[in-house]
Scaffold this active site. Structure first.
Site, PDB file in Angstrom:
ATOM      1  N   MET A   1      69.158  -1.086  58.103  1.00  0.00           N
ATOM      2  CA  MET A   1      69.009  -0.118  59.186  1.00  0.00           C
ATOM      3  C   MET A   1      70.299   0.699  59.302  1.00  0.00           C
ATOM      4  O   MET A   1      70.584   1.271  60.357  1.00  0.00           O
ATOM      5  CB  MET A   1      68.671  -0.821  60.494  1.00  0.00           C
ATOM      6  CG  MET A   1      67.329  -1.557  60.407  1.00  0.00           C
ATOM      7  SD  MET A   1      66.507  -1.757  61.991  1.00  0.00           S
ATOM      8  CE  MET A   1      67.683  -2.724  62.861  1.00  0.00           C
ATOM      9  N   GLY A   2      71.085   0.731  58.228  1.00  0.00           N
ATOM     10  CA  GLY A   2      72.287   1.559  58.213  1.00  0.00           C
ATOM     11  C   GLY A   2      73.473   0.934  58.912  1.00  0.00           C
ATOM     12  O   GLY A   2      73.488  -0.275  59.149  1.00  0.00           O
TER      13      GLY A   2
ATOM     14  N   HIS B   1      78.021  -2.496  56.686  1.00  0.00           N
ATOM     15  CA  HIS B   1      79.277  -3.239  56.812  1.00  0.00           C
ATOM     16  C   HIS B   1      79.444  -4.128  55.588  1.00  0.00           C
ATOM     17  O   HIS B   1      78.646  -4.057  54.633  1.00  0.00           O
ATOM     18  CB  HIS B   1      79.311  -4.029  58.118  1.00  0.00           C
ATOM     19  CG  HIS B   1      78.092  -4.877  58.345  1.00  0.00           C
ATOM     20  ND1 HIS B   1      77.719  -5.892  57.497  1.00  0.00           N
ATOM     21  CD2 HIS B   1      77.136  -4.830  59.306  1.00  0.00           C
ATOM     22  CE1 HIS B   1      76.623  -6.460  57.944  1.00  0.00           C
ATOM     23  NE2 HIS B   1      76.228  -5.831  59.028  1.00  0.00           N
TER      24      HIS B   1
ATOM     25  N   HIS C   1      76.416  -5.872  54.174  1.00  0.00           N
ATOM     26  CA  HIS C   1      75.543  -5.034  53.338  1.00  0.00           C
ATOM     27  C   HIS C   1      76.170  -4.793  51.964  1.00  0.00           C
ATOM     28  O   HIS C   1      75.481  -4.773  50.953  1.00  0.00           O
ATOM     29  CB  HIS C   1      75.308  -3.669  54.006  1.00  0.00           C
ATOM     30  CG  HIS C   1      74.582  -3.739  55.305  1.00  0.00           C
ATOM     31  ND1 HIS C   1      75.192  -3.458  56.507  1.00  0.00           N
ATOM     32  CD2 HIS C   1      73.294  -4.058  55.595  1.00  0.00           C
ATOM     33  CE1 HIS C   1      74.305  -3.585  57.482  1.00  0.00           C
ATOM     34  NE2 HIS C   1      73.148  -3.953  56.966  1.00  0.00           N
TER      35      HIS C   1
ATOM     36  N   ASP D   1      70.080 -13.345  59.509  1.00  0.00           N
ATOM     37  CA  ASP D   1      68.745 -13.198  60.094  1.00  0.00           C
ATOM     38  C   ASP D   1      67.818 -14.197  59.399  1.00  0.00           C
ATOM     39  O   ASP D   1      66.920 -13.818  58.647  1.00  0.00           O
ATOM     40  CB  ASP D   1      68.258 -11.760  59.911  1.00  0.00           C
ATOM     41  CG  ASP D   1      69.143 -10.771  60.640  1.00  0.00           C
ATOM     42  OD1 ASP D   1      69.267 -10.885  61.863  1.00  0.00           O
ATOM     43  OD2 ASP D   1      69.747  -9.913  59.977  1.00  0.00           O
TER      44      ASP D   1
ATOM     45  N   SER E   1      77.817  -7.927  61.784  1.00  0.00           N
ATOM     46  CA  SER E   1      76.590  -7.333  62.291  1.00  0.00           C
ATOM     47  C   SER E   1      76.911  -5.923  62.756  1.00  0.00           C
ATOM     48  O   SER E   1      78.007  -5.679  63.282  1.00  0.00           O
ATOM     49  CB  SER E   1      76.083  -8.153  63.488  1.00  0.00           C
ATOM     50  OG  SER E   1      75.156  -7.389  64.233  1.00  0.00           O
TER      51      SER E   1
ATOM     52  N   ARG F   1      75.813  -4.642  65.242  1.00  0.00           N
ATOM     53  CA  ARG F   1      75.927  -4.705  66.706  1.00  0.00           C
ATOM     54  C   ARG F   1      77.331  -5.046  67.176  1.00  0.00           C
ATOM     55  O   ARG F   1      77.669  -4.807  68.339  1.00  0.00           O
ATOM     56  CB  ARG F   1      74.956  -5.738  67.271  1.00  0.00           C
ATOM     57  CG  ARG F   1      73.503  -5.346  67.103  1.00  0.00           C
ATOM     58  CD  ARG F   1      72.603  -6.478  67.530  1.00  0.00           C
ATOM     59  NE  ARG F   1      71.228  -6.236  67.141  1.00  0.00           N
ATOM     60  CZ  ARG F   1      70.335  -5.607  67.906  1.00  0.00           C
ATOM     61  NH1 ARG F   1      70.679  -5.176  69.084  1.00  0.00           N
ATOM     62  NH2 ARG F   1      69.105  -5.413  67.483  1.00  0.00           N
TER      63      ARG F   1
HETATM   64  O1  PAF Z   1      67.613  -6.697  58.751  1.00  0.00           O
HETATM   65  C1  PAF Z   1      67.412  -5.485  58.945  1.00  0.00           C
HETATM   66  O2  PAF Z   1      68.318  -4.641  58.898  1.00  0.00           O
HETATM   67  C2  PAF Z   1      66.002  -5.008  59.290  1.00  0.00           C
HETATM   68  O3  PAF Z   1      65.337  -5.935  60.079  1.00  0.00           O
HETATM   69  C3  PAF Z   1      65.167  -4.642  58.060  1.00  0.00           C
HETATM   70  C4  PAF Z   1      64.921  -5.833  57.155  1.00  0.00           C
HETATM   71  C5  PAF Z   1      65.872  -3.544  57.278  1.00  0.00           C
HETATM   72  C6  PAF Z   1      63.795  -4.108  58.484  1.00  0.00           C
HETATM   73  O4  PAF Z   1      63.925  -2.981  59.291  1.00  0.00           O
END
Ligand code: PAF
Length: 278
Positions: free
Chosen positions: A24-25, A28, A31, A147, A182, A184
């Site tokens: 979701m961009g 960090h 990712h 997650d 995260s 967030r």
């Molecule tokens: O983990 C996430 O960033 C989101 O839940 C995902 C898997 C990209 C789905 O929108």
């Protein structure tokens, strides 16, 4: 690097393996680790795809969707720098028709943990992930273990709908003080950020009970709860603290096999989650 802004632009026949990192961009270090691993799996000849889409379907509170950090320009620069082949970052109106009316629901793994207080969240995740798989046709997809429930549900989605995608789960990447990375975290105040590693410390302390053979779930939960609340700031609230089976995610009365201790905290409106395998 190919930049795709709509479903219509997606080319067919990308060199395989096609390895997708759905995000979701606000990318960090967590990712980045997923993207580096994606490159290893794809090899030089294969394709690494990153999707960036703040999925409105998985937000149960409009304020949370609004507050979710967005940083497309720097995300694209990070993807470029990491050698990503294709970035897909559609407009919400392109990805979901205004009157879209089909969703994918999951009725078991999505009930405890995050699912208990975020109605519709995992339906939103399953729906967007299935659609991303449909339009991008990856051979492999990577998700982080922070997650954990999401990862378990996506494995179930793939199993139950026989999707031809191999799912890889990667370890959580942490700050040096233990806080799980995260997007967030950016929304925490300095004081909240300084306090936030208590979540990791509480989970670690509970896990250590296993060394002496403790089996009673309530002892793990009580240990973690005490540390989560000890000298806690007033704006901290426990959303949940649960001990579940790692695969079925159903609550455990005793820790005998593969258990997961998972928690979610709120600092005001900012929600943090973490978990530990026991
Ligand atoms: O983990 C996430 O960033 C989101 O839940 C995902 C898997 C990209 C789905 O929108």
């Amino acid at each position: 690097m190919l930049r795709l802004r709509s479903i219509a632009e997606i080319p067919s026949g990308l060199p395989t393996p096609v390895v997708l990192v759905p995000t979701m961009g606000s990318l960090h270090e967590g990712h980045r680790a997923l993207i580096r691993r994606a490159r290893e799996i794809a090899g030089e000849a294969g394709s690494v795809l990153v999707s960036i889409f703040v999925n409105p379907l998985q937000f149960d509170r409009p304020a949370d969707l609004e507050a979710y950090p967005r940083a497309v320009e720097s995300d694209l620069a990070i993807c470029e720098q990491l050698g990503v082949d294709t970035v897909f970052f559609p407009e919400p109106t392109d990805f979901f028709a205004a009157d879209h009316s089909i969703a994918v629901s999951e009725d078991l793994l999505s009930k405890p943990l995050c699912g208990a207080t975020r109605p519709g969240h995992f339906e939103g995740v399953c729906t967007v992930v299935l659609k991303l798989f449909n339009v991008l046709t990856p051979t492999d997809a990577l998700f982080g273990k922070k997650d954990y429930q999401q990862l378990a549900i996506i494995r179930r989605l793939v199993r139950d709908l026989a999707l031809p995608v191999k799912i890889h789960g990667l370890e959580t990447i942490r700050e040096s003080d233990g806080l799980a990375l995260s997007s967030r975290n950016l929304n925490l105040t300095a004081i909240q950020r300084a306090d936030a590693p208590r979540l990791r410390r509480a989970l670690l302390a509970a896990r250590d009970l296993r060394i002496n053979g403790e089996q009673r779930s309530e002892v793990y939960l009580e240990t973690a709860r005490l540390l989560l609340l000890q000298n806690a700031p007033e704006d901290l609230k426990i959303d949940y603290l649960q001990l579940v089976d790692r695969e079925s995610l159903q609550l455990l009365a005793n820790v005998t096999g593969n258990a997961l201790l998972a928690a979610a905290l709120y600092y005001d409106e900012v929600r943090l989650i973490d978990n530990i395998e026991i």
